[in-house]
Motif scaffolding. Structure first.
Motif, PDB file in Angstrom:
ATOM      1  N   ARG A  34      -6.502 -79.948 -30.121  1.00 39.51           N
ATOM      2  CA  ARG A  34      -7.899 -80.048 -30.537  1.00 39.51           C
ATOM      3  C   ARG A  34      -8.521 -78.661 -30.708  1.00 39.51           C
ATOM      4  O   ARG A  34      -9.279 -78.419 -31.646  1.00 39.51           O
ATOM      5  CB  ARG A  34      -8.675 -80.859 -29.507  1.00 39.51           C
ATOM      6  CG  ARG A  34     -10.146 -81.091 -29.850  1.00 39.51           C
ATOM      7  CD  ARG A  34     -10.849 -81.834 -28.751  1.00 39.51           C
ATOM      8  NE  ARG A  34     -12.292 -81.783 -28.937  1.00 39.51           N
ATOM      9  CZ  ARG A  34     -13.190 -82.059 -27.980  1.00 39.51           C
ATOM     10  NH1 ARG A  34     -12.766 -82.412 -26.776  1.00 39.51           N
ATOM     11  NH2 ARG A  34     -14.468 -81.967 -28.238  1.00 39.51           N
ATOM     12  N   LYS A  56      -7.585 -77.193 -34.049  1.00 42.43           N
ATOM     13  CA  LYS A  56      -8.303 -77.802 -35.167  1.00 42.43           C
ATOM     14  C   LYS A  56      -9.791 -77.448 -35.176  1.00 42.43           C
ATOM     15  O   LYS A  56     -10.361 -77.135 -36.229  1.00 42.43           O
ATOM     16  CB  LYS A  56      -8.147 -79.324 -35.123  1.00 42.43           C
ATOM     17  CG  LYS A  56      -6.739 -79.822 -35.366  1.00 42.43           C
ATOM     18  CD  LYS A  56      -6.680 -81.337 -35.226  1.00 42.43           C
ATOM     19  CE  LYS A  56      -5.273 -81.865 -35.465  1.00 42.43           C
ATOM     20  NZ  LYS A  56      -5.192 -83.337 -35.276  1.00 42.43           N
ATOM     21  N   GLU A  57     -10.424 -77.513 -34.006  1.00 49.52           N
ATOM     22  CA  GLU A  57     -11.883 -77.420 -33.962  1.00 49.52           C
ATOM     23  C   GLU A  57     -12.399 -76.016 -33.657  1.00 49.52           C
ATOM     24  O   GLU A  57     -13.468 -75.627 -34.138  1.00 49.52           O
ATOM     25  CB  GLU A  57     -12.434 -78.413 -32.941  1.00 49.52           C
ATOM     26  CG  GLU A  57     -12.114 -79.861 -33.277  1.00 49.52           C
ATOM     27  CD  GLU A  57     -12.699 -80.838 -32.271  1.00 49.52           C
ATOM     28  OE1 GLU A  57     -13.727 -80.511 -31.621  1.00 49.52           O
ATOM     29  OE2 GLU A  57     -12.113 -81.935 -32.110  1.00 49.52           O
ATOM     30  N   PHE A  60     -17.231 -73.244 -29.042  1.00 54.65           N
ATOM     31  CA  PHE A  60     -16.693 -74.585 -28.766  1.00 54.65           C
ATOM     32  C   PHE A  60     -17.189 -75.109 -27.409  1.00 54.65           C
ATOM     33  O   PHE A  60     -17.656 -76.245 -27.302  1.00 54.65           O
ATOM     34  CB  PHE A  60     -15.173 -74.532 -28.799  1.00 54.65           C
ATOM     35  CG  PHE A  60     -14.501 -75.850 -28.535  1.00 54.65           C
ATOM     36  CD1 PHE A  60     -14.272 -76.730 -29.573  1.00 54.65           C
ATOM     37  CD2 PHE A  60     -14.091 -76.197 -27.254  1.00 54.65           C
ATOM     38  CE1 PHE A  60     -13.636 -77.952 -29.332  1.00 54.65           C
ATOM     39  CE2 PHE A  60     -13.480 -77.403 -27.004  1.00 54.65           C
ATOM     40  CZ  PHE A  60     -13.241 -78.298 -28.053  1.00 54.65           C
TER      41      PHE A  60
END
Length: 383
Positions: free
Chosen positions: A335, A338-339, A379
């Protein structure tokens, strides 16, 4: 049909996350254990000169005498103990040394007790030989990682052939102090088993000049293998040259196994390694200081992020971090790729005690690390 031990070998979870970066542009990969500085030119020039001189033939299986002598002088200087060149064998990478040791020690049904979380490749070597890696987990805390010696010793049984540990450790940065080393050696002597100490990160320490070594508390004939590599301290990961120190009584066995594994290393590369040892000290010190500053930058930034906790470590070039509510580390690492477009290694890749953590390699430029920290802060958010 493949042997069951080979068919059952797992794929690397680190590589599984790493491969995602091939498809996603602009990912900052801090997942693998490698710096971003190429091998110094003076070392490359020495290899090129040796090749030009025609040093391209078979050579000594245990390593050219000049390199074994240079390594003996290096250990005498770094560890403060006399070292005989006859105890040193040059290998085709530190990993090759570990595989050779597994071949020497492990029969079907044997086990080796492994202190973890740890780089998983030696455990796979044990399994390739039909043995079992019996993991004993370090315990993380606010003051760093701790090894329970009673727990370690209880894991040893009648089929145990050795205790393996990495100090300083990958991925934890944990290191063992001399008092525990003495206790482990004394236990091994009594039980008639070996100690295998992976000391590849011995120069990357941030609270002292060099990490403690089993060589400093052991006798020359003790049941001890020390594994080293040129990869980290001299920025030579792609060269695949390592070495191991052992009691002289087992040198003949490793010599025979090298014959059937590689028939010896590359002379030109070994000549360059001599130059690395004799001329490379300023580079090593500069590289370690760069990593020290990178460590401080990364730890400060991570500790200011919401829900992130860094387990303190005085050595190597990794930090292990815990994230509140993370869940299993492998999907969370994916994750992040990707993020956040930052690549970290899942703690589950490193065995017992690793799950619940992520590993970040900070052997990069400060500019690259600062950019990665900005992304992670975006994030996670600030505290």
């Amino acid at each position: 049909m493949l042997r069951p031990e080979i068919d059952a070998l797992p794929d690397s979870q680190i590589v599984e996350v790493w491969k995602m970066g091939f498809e996603i542009p602009d990912v900052i990969g801090l997942w693998v254990g490698e710096g971003d500085i190429p091998t110094p030119q003076f070392i490359c020039d020495a290899a090129a000169d040796a090749l030009k001189a025609g040093h391209t033939f078979y050579t000594y299986k245990q390593g050219i005498p000049a390199l074994r002598q240079a390594l003996a002088r290096y250990h005498t200087r770094i560890n403060g103990v006399p070292m005989a060149p006859e105890r040193i064998t040059v290998t085709s990478a530190g990993m090759n040394a570990m595989m050779l040791i597994a071949e020497m020690l492990v029969s079907q049904g044997d086990n080796i007790v492994v202190v973890s979380p740890v780089w998983p490749n030696f455990a796979r070597s044990i399994e390739i030989m039909g043995g079992t890696a019996r993991e004993v987990a370090l315990e993380p805390g606010n003051d760093g990682w701790r090894l329970d010696l009673d727990k370690l010793f209880r894991a040893v049984d009648a089929r145990t052939r050795a205790i393996y540990l990495a100090t300083p450790g990958n991925p934890t940065g944990w290191l063992m102090e001399h008092e525990q080393m003495k206790a482990v050696l004394e236990f091994a002597r009594k039980r008639g088993i070996f100690v295998i100490s992976d000391e590849v990160y011995h120069r990357f320490t941030y609270d002292r000049p060099v990490a403690p070594s089993f060589l400093e508390v052991a006798a020359p004939d003790d049941p001890l293998f020390i594994v080293h590599s040129f990869s980290k301290s001299w920025a030579m990961t792609g060269w695949r040259v390592g070495w191991t120190v052992m009691p002289q009584r087992v040198v003949g066995a490793i010599d025979r196994l090298i014959e059937y594994n590689t028939s010896g290393g590359v002379q030109a590369l070994q000549e360059a390694c001599v130059v690395a040892l004799e001329q490379g000290e300023p580079f090593v010190k500069e590289l370690v200081e760069r990593c020290h500053q990178a460590h401080d930058l990364v730890v400060k930034r991570l500790n200011a992020m919401k829900g992130v906790h860094v387990v303190p470590a005085p050595a190597a070039f990794y930090v292990m971090l815990q994230v509140e509510g993370m869940g299993p580390s492998l999907p969370f690492a994916k994750r992040l790729v990707k993020e956040a477009r930052v690549g970290l290694a899942p703690g589950s890749a490193f065995g017992a005690g690793g799950e619940g953590h992520l590993r970040l390699c900070f052997a990069s430029s400060h500019e690259r690390l600062a950019k990665a920290m900005d992304r992670l802060e975006g994030f996670f958010g600030k505290r």
